[in-house]
Design an enzyme around this catalytic site. Structure first.
Site: not given
Ligand code: 8YV
Length: 322
Positions: A151-152, A154, A174, A231, A255, A260, A278
């Site tokens: 819960l940061g 985003i 955490r 991630r 996503d 990747e 992504h």
């Molecule tokens: C981007 C991200 O896809 O900000 C991040 O951590 O994963 C995404 O915003 C990434 O920075 C690669 O372009």
């Protein structure tokens, strides 16, 4: 050697033309793709990089003895060995605050697309199958309980949006957060057991690698939907494939992936997944804001010795020491 008096900045890969133009205007820009002879390496004081350009570790830092600052294009910086940077007195910056809402929008879109099977329904239409019969009924978001893993900023932006969807929310992180009025579960597995949608938004890196494993997926259960906009490393990908194949969970919206831009063929073969390349932050406006913040960090560092958004692991000196 270069006679250019401006600070030398190395780009690990090209950025958008307007961002490259800003870098070229302010710095003597070197490109990693052009190779890195030792005399050029010795001049590099700044580095502009991107999560997707690959791992940036002690080996490269050691080839750049004058390096002062690494500016990352992205809020996540699990691509950078920040411990090695801190040991060398190198400040690392990221791009917080400019992409949270965009990624939260995408998370909601991916959640709805997965539950209501939107890409599958569109394929049904495009493939000319509608005249032969209606698209099969989908699962629903109604009555679901949604767990936010991390819960940061985003995660909170996702929770704000979901507040309008009349669903129950819970979270794991955490620590329980003071002032947050959502049910808290102390582990990913406990959260998964209490919900039937798990939205993954924890940062990548060693602390979260494989956090969503077979046990968490089993706890999520046969009606469970996994959404990952964080991630790929956070999810045990083979365990996820097995859980999707066996019906241990109902579906997934992804996503991000472990390797990747490669997506396991076993995932591509499944009908109960929605897969995106992504694109969480990938709007023109947000990527531009991220690129500009990356450049602003470099400009500020070299102008006044102070980066705008350093990461916590590499605190900058209050007075410039180099
Ligand atoms: C981007 C991200 O896809 O900000 C991040 O951590 O994963 C995404 O915003 C990434 O920075 C690669 O372009």
């Amino acid at each position: 050697m270069t006679d250019d008096p401006r600070p030398s900045v190395l780009c690990t890969a090209p950025f958008a033309p307007d961002i490259m133009a800003r870098l070229d205007a302010a710095f003597a820009v070197q490109r990693l793709a052009d190779g890195l002879p030792p005399d050029i390496a010795a001049t590099i004081r700044g580095l502009a990089t991107n999560t997707l350009h690959g791992r940036l570790g002690a080996d490269l830092m050691d080839r750049l003895p004058a390096l002062e600052v690494i500016a990352n294009f992205g809020v996540g910086y699990d691509n950078i060995d920040v411990t090695a940077a801190a040991e060398r007195g190198i400040v690392v910056t990221n791009t917080p605050g400019v992409l949270d809402e965009e990624v939260a929008d995408l998370a909601l879109a991916l959640l709805l697309a997965t539950v209501r099977r939107l890409p599958q329904a569109e394929r049904h239409l495009r493939e000319g199958k509608w005249p032969q019969g209606a698209f099969p009924l989908s699962p629903t978001l109604r009555g679901r309980r949604i767990g936010i893993l991390g819960l940061g900023a985003i995660g909170k932006a996702i929770a704000r949006r979901l507040a309008g969807f009349d669903v129950d929310l819970a979270y794991n992180g955490r620590h329980r957060q003071p002032g947050v009025d959502l049910a808290y579960y102390p582990t990913a597995e406990a959260l998964a057991a209490a919900v039937d949608v798990l939205v993954v938004v924890v940062p990548g890196g060693a602390a979260t690698a494989g956090m969503v494993d077979g046990a968490v997926l089993s706890a999520l259960g046969p009606q469970g939907i996994l959404v990952n906009v964080a991630r790929g490393s956070v999810v045990d990908e083979p365990a996820l494939v097995a859980a999707l194949q066996s019906g241990t969970i109902l579906g997934a919206g992804l996503d991000v992936f472990a390797h990747e831009p490669h997506v396991p063929p076993a995932l591509l073969a499944l009908d109960n997944v929605v897969l995106l390349p992504h694109i969480g932050s990938a709007s023109v406006a947000t990527r531009s804001a991220m690129g500009n913040l990356m450049v602003d960090n470099l400009v500020s560092w070299f102008a006044v010795g102070h980066a705008l958004t350093p990461v916590a692991e590499t605190p900058q000196p209050s007075v410039r020491i180099r």
